[in-house]
Design a protein around this motif. Structure first.
Motif: not given
Lengths: 456, 483
Positions: A262, A280, A287, B375
């Protein structure tokens, strides 16, 4: 003829080089700091292996750099490589080649690094890998890139395929983007300085000088590939990913980077606005589905881990992405990958090793700056006040055919000059010169030969 | 918290203010206002003595200034400046009620320009000079002045400077904050000199030129004339004032950039382009509105007046060259909207600042995007540069606290029965450091009719606006005082 080579660092690049050169019958000495690796290598390669840190003088002396024809610093530590090369030059190595990881310093300050550290060939693995990846993604045929005027100007050697516009139209009918110039064609071992009526043939290499901002459209018009390119997805957010993304940003509709960490994702997201960063795992198929990776035109796996790259590219292929590229560090397994259907494999270390080997094979003619063994040269000059060309228009200088003023960098601005443009003191001019006109250059643009390696 | 270091610093700050209070004495003597001159000398003596007293109380403190002490110094400095700046009004007898005097003084230092004076031209020239002079001092900031004059404040000075300079992030032009403060004051002085010279050329006398320059460059808006800038009936004067209001509402570090590289850094700055674009757009809309509704007959006059009012309100100066309260409703509403916007970060203007609004809007857009693409990791970009998330958070907090202050002010000011237009505009006009609002507090009205405690509420609003909420909010929070 048997030559003597010293290789510092027995990693992927170093061991490949050592193996190839030793098989060719040359004397090779390898410097390696890891004892286990030395022991392993000792059984594989017919070469002397010196244990130690190549940035230390005693180690270099015991490896016999003073009699070496080429010292290659290819360990994984950039700074150690530079220091070692500098020392080796002082100790008497005839030439040095250095591999570094980073890109930016090389594109902007390469000449300074080469001068300060006495390096004859400085190459960046990352830069080489980036070029290769871009070729794969965009269908370009760039063979080599030379950065001039601190990265503001690029000289590219582009292989011309049968479909290319340059092979179909004479030069004067070509609408090259503003700020670019076709300087020369290579046909076999022949160097052709084209006039407006000349045309390239399929299989030629073209030498193109261009401002860095328009290089993408130059590539496009030379290789005549479609202008717009859909979405490109890059798995992994390392330094290579960023350079690739930056280069693609102008041409792809959308560049997406998938990064697991992140913090790193945030860092990337703050670099430039057009980039879409997803946090991700690129090996997570849900995803990839949620982010509609299936509709992408290309998928590039650059996660710094071969297995994960393999996994991600397999998934992307499964989803139906037409172009899939993976970066592979361990080259010995690449044939296995091809069996799985992954057609595009980029192996940065292998590329670097090939590049250095190429340098040796071409008789130490390192780069496109010095062409066809010195028959022509690209020279970068800063215009001194004493120069007769200062303050004069190009039309008044009347440069002979075979001397091309390719680009002028003035402050932040770079342009390809026309006859009516005036040269000013302090301008950086990029000249393309055939051997016989070198005296004219010395007369018109006195000063340092900046292509010449500074004596160290 | 250690109270002694702030006391010592505040004592020195008061002595600087005492020196400033001597300046109008010259003006009084020139115009033969002996009593007023005496009032200023007495004020200066009193301020100086109090300053010495504070310095004596804090004499044993070590030099270290931590964040809490820094906040206390900045807030305390502004409160003390406003209090002691009110003394000349009382001592000279021009204003009789202490709340009125404090309102006028705070309105000066915070460059608000709201006034309780009903007949300005009846007031002595020396006192009117002081009114404008306080704006000039407060415009660039009394703490910045203090940092410029006293280099020995040490590392704590950087935090003081950041607390006072408007905008989400305070840039420093030099590695040393003292040099930055000096450079800012140099630019400010240079611009002041230029405007005074131009106004003299346009036919004003030295007194009018100086006082109007003081309140233009500080985006204050006090005028010694009852009819404000309109009193001169000269389009030239109006044009000069427009130009300098515009200049004062832009980021001063841009001028520093100009001085350093003499490039076109002005136009490359995203905030400046937004600022210029906003002025252009709203001026054209208002001008069209004025002509269509028949408020104005002649297009040039309508254009000049709308540009003047738009620039004056957006830069939070508050000068008036026309009674915009009599304009059609669309124009009035647009002007009120501009009151919330304010000038650029790093300027002398008040309001929320264009930069903050841009960051706030972009951050809101980001949230919209994240609803359907969770995301996605996005940075907030303004002008091609990423804004750190810490700044985005601080801007979001600022916007909420700012609106909350406005609402509280609006409710408190409505008590006593003024109409909604008056209380809404009075609240933002003081919070945004603009000055005039609409209706009863419009350009022809004044703030005299509010009750004494409501004037104190507006004084607090002015401080909140000038120090951009956080410093004041910190001082009134419980956690700040807990050991």
């Amino acid at each position: 003829m048997t030559e003597r080579y010293v290789v510092m660092g027995a990693g992927e690049v170093g061991s490949h080089l050592a193996r190839t050169l030793s098989l060719e019958g040359h004397n090779v000495v390898v410097i390696e700091s890891d004892a286990d690796r030395r022991d392993r290598l000792q059984d594989e390669i017919d070469a002397t292996i010196v244990l130690g840190n190549g940035a230390h003088i005693a180690v270099l002396e015991s490896a016999g750099v003073s009699e070496s024809d080429l010292f290659m610093a290819v360990s994984s530590n950039d700074e150690a490589n530079l220091v070692a090369a500098s020392l080796a030059k002082r100790l008497g190595a005839r030439r040095t080649a250095v591999r570094v990881g980073v890109t930016d310093d090389i594109t902007v300050h390469r000449r300074l690094y080469e001068a300060v550290f006495g390096v004859d060939l400085l190459l960046s693995t990352q830069l080489q890998a980036t070029t290769r990846i871009l070729n794969h993604v965009l269908g370009h045929n760039t063979l080599e890139i030379e950065y001039l005027a601190q990265g503001k100007v690029q000289l590219r050697k582009i292989h011309l395929e049968a479909g290319s516009l340059l092979t179909r139209k004479p030069l004067h009918e070509m609408k090259m983007p503003k700020g670019s110039l076709v300087v020369a064609f290579f046909r076999g071992s022949e160097l052709i300085i084209p006039s407006g009526d000349d045309m390239a043939q399929a299989g030629d290499d073209a030498l193109v000088l261009s401002k860095s901002e328009v290089i993408a459209s130059v590539e496009r018009s030379v290789s005549s590939k479609p202008c717009s390119f859909g979405t490109v997805v890059i798995a992994g957010g390392g330094a290579t990913s960023f350079t690739v993304a930056q280069a693609l940003a102008a041409q792809a509709d959308q560049v997406k980077i998938i990064e697991k960490d992140r913090r790193r994702a945030k860092q990337l997201a703050s670099r430039f606005p057009d980039l879409e960063v997803l946090n991700g795992d690129a090996t997570d198929i849900s995803l990839l589905r949620a982010e509609r990776v299936a509709s992408a035109r290309a998928f590039i796996a650059l996660m710094g881990n071969d297995e994960r790259n393999l996994m991600a590219t397999l998934l992307a292929q499964e989803l139906g992405v037409p172009r899939v590229i993976a970066l592979v560090e361990r080259t010995e397994t690449s044939h296995l990958w091809r069996k799985l259907g992954l057609m595009r494999i980029v192996s940065p270390r292998r590329i670097a090793a090939e590049r250095i080997k190429n340098y040796i094979d071409r008789g130490y003619n390192s780069n496109i700056v010095s062409l066809q063994r010195g028959k022509a040269q690209v020279i970068e000059r800063q215009l001194a006040a004493a120069s007769p060309a200062a303050g004069v228009t190009l039309a008044d200088i009347k440069p002979p055919r075979g001397l091309i003023v390719g680009a002028v960098a003035r402050g932040d601005r770079v342009f390809v000059p026309r006859g009516s443009d005036r040269l000013e003191v302090g301008d950086t001019v990029i000249l393309f010169v055939q051997e016989e006109h070198l005296p004219t250059v010395r007369l018109l643009f006195p000063g340092h030969e900046s292509t010449q390696r500074a004596p160290v | 918290m250690n109270l002694y270091p702030p006391l010592r610093v505040l004592g020195r700050l008061l002595s600087v203010i005492a020196l400033a209070e001597l300046v109008p004495t010259l003006c009084c003597l020139w115009y033969g206002e002996g009593a007023a001159a005496l009032a200023f000398v007495a004020t200066a003596l009193l301020t100086g003595l109090c300053g010495l007293g504070l310095m004596y109380l804090g004499r044993h403190s070590s030099g270290e200034l931590y964040r809490r002490e820094g906040i206390l110094i900045v807030v305390g400095g502004w409160v003390l400046a406003s209090l002691f700046g009110a003394l000349p009004y009382l001592l000279s007898g021009e204003i009789s009620h202490p709340a009125d005097a404090l309102f006028e003084s705070a309105s000066g230092f915070t460059t608000t320009g709201a006034s309780i004076l009903t007949d300005i031209e009846a007031v002595g020239r020396g006192v009117l000079f002081w009114r404008c002079f306080t704006q000039w001092l407060g415009g660039m900031g009394i703490i910045v002045l203090f940092v410029a004059l006293l280099p020995e404040l040490g590392p704590g000075a950087r935090f003081l400077y950041k607390l006072e300079v408007p905008g989400p992030t305070a840039e420093t032009l030099h590695p040393r904050v003292h040099d930055t403060a000096v450079a800012l004051w140099q630019i400010y002085l240079l611009m002041s000199g230029a405007q005074i010279a131009l106004l003299l050329l346009a036919g004003l006398d030295l007194y009018d030129a100086m006082t109007h320059t003081f309140s233009t460059l500080s985006t204050g808006g006090f005028s010694p004339r009852g009819a404000s800038v309109a009193a001169f009936e000269s389009p030239w004067v109006e044009a000069i004032v427009i130009v300098f209001m515009l200049a004062a509402g832009a980021n001063f570090s841009l001028y520093y950039g100009l001085r350093q590289h003499r490039g076109s850094s002005l136009w490359r700055d995203r905030e400046f382009r937004l600022y210029a674009g906003l002025i252009l757009l709203i001026s054209v809309v208002i001008c069209g509105n004025l002509l269509r509704t028949g408020t104005y007959e002649q297009a040039p006059r309508a254009l000049l007046d709308s540009v003047f009012q738009v620039v004056s309100i957006l830069t939070t100066t508050g000068f008036a060259s026309a009674d915009y309260d009599a304009w059609p409703n669309l124009s009035r509403v647009l002007l009120v909207c501009l009151m919330f916007v304010g000038g650029c970060a790093g300027s002398t203007a008040g309001g929320m600042k264009i930069m903050r609004l841009a960051i706030g809007l972009k951050a809101a857009f980001r949230e919209i995007r994240l609803i359907f693409s969770p995301s996605h990791v996005m940075s907030v970009f303004v002008g091609g540069k990423a804004v750190p998330d810490s700044v985005v958070r601080s801007v979001a907090g600022f916007l909420i606290l700012y609106f909350a202050s406005w609402v509280v002010g609006l409710v408190l000011l409505t008590i006593g029965g003024v109409d909604l237009e008056t209380s809404m505009s009075a609240s933002i006009a003081t919070l945004g450091n603009i000055g005039p609002g609409l209706s009863a507090v419009g350009p022809t009205g004044n703030f005299a009719d509010f009750s004494a405690w409501q004037k104190l509420v507006m004084v607090v609003l002015m401080w909140i606006g000038r120090l951009e909420v956080y410093a004041i909010a910190a001082v009134v929070s419980v956690a700040f005082w807990r050991r």
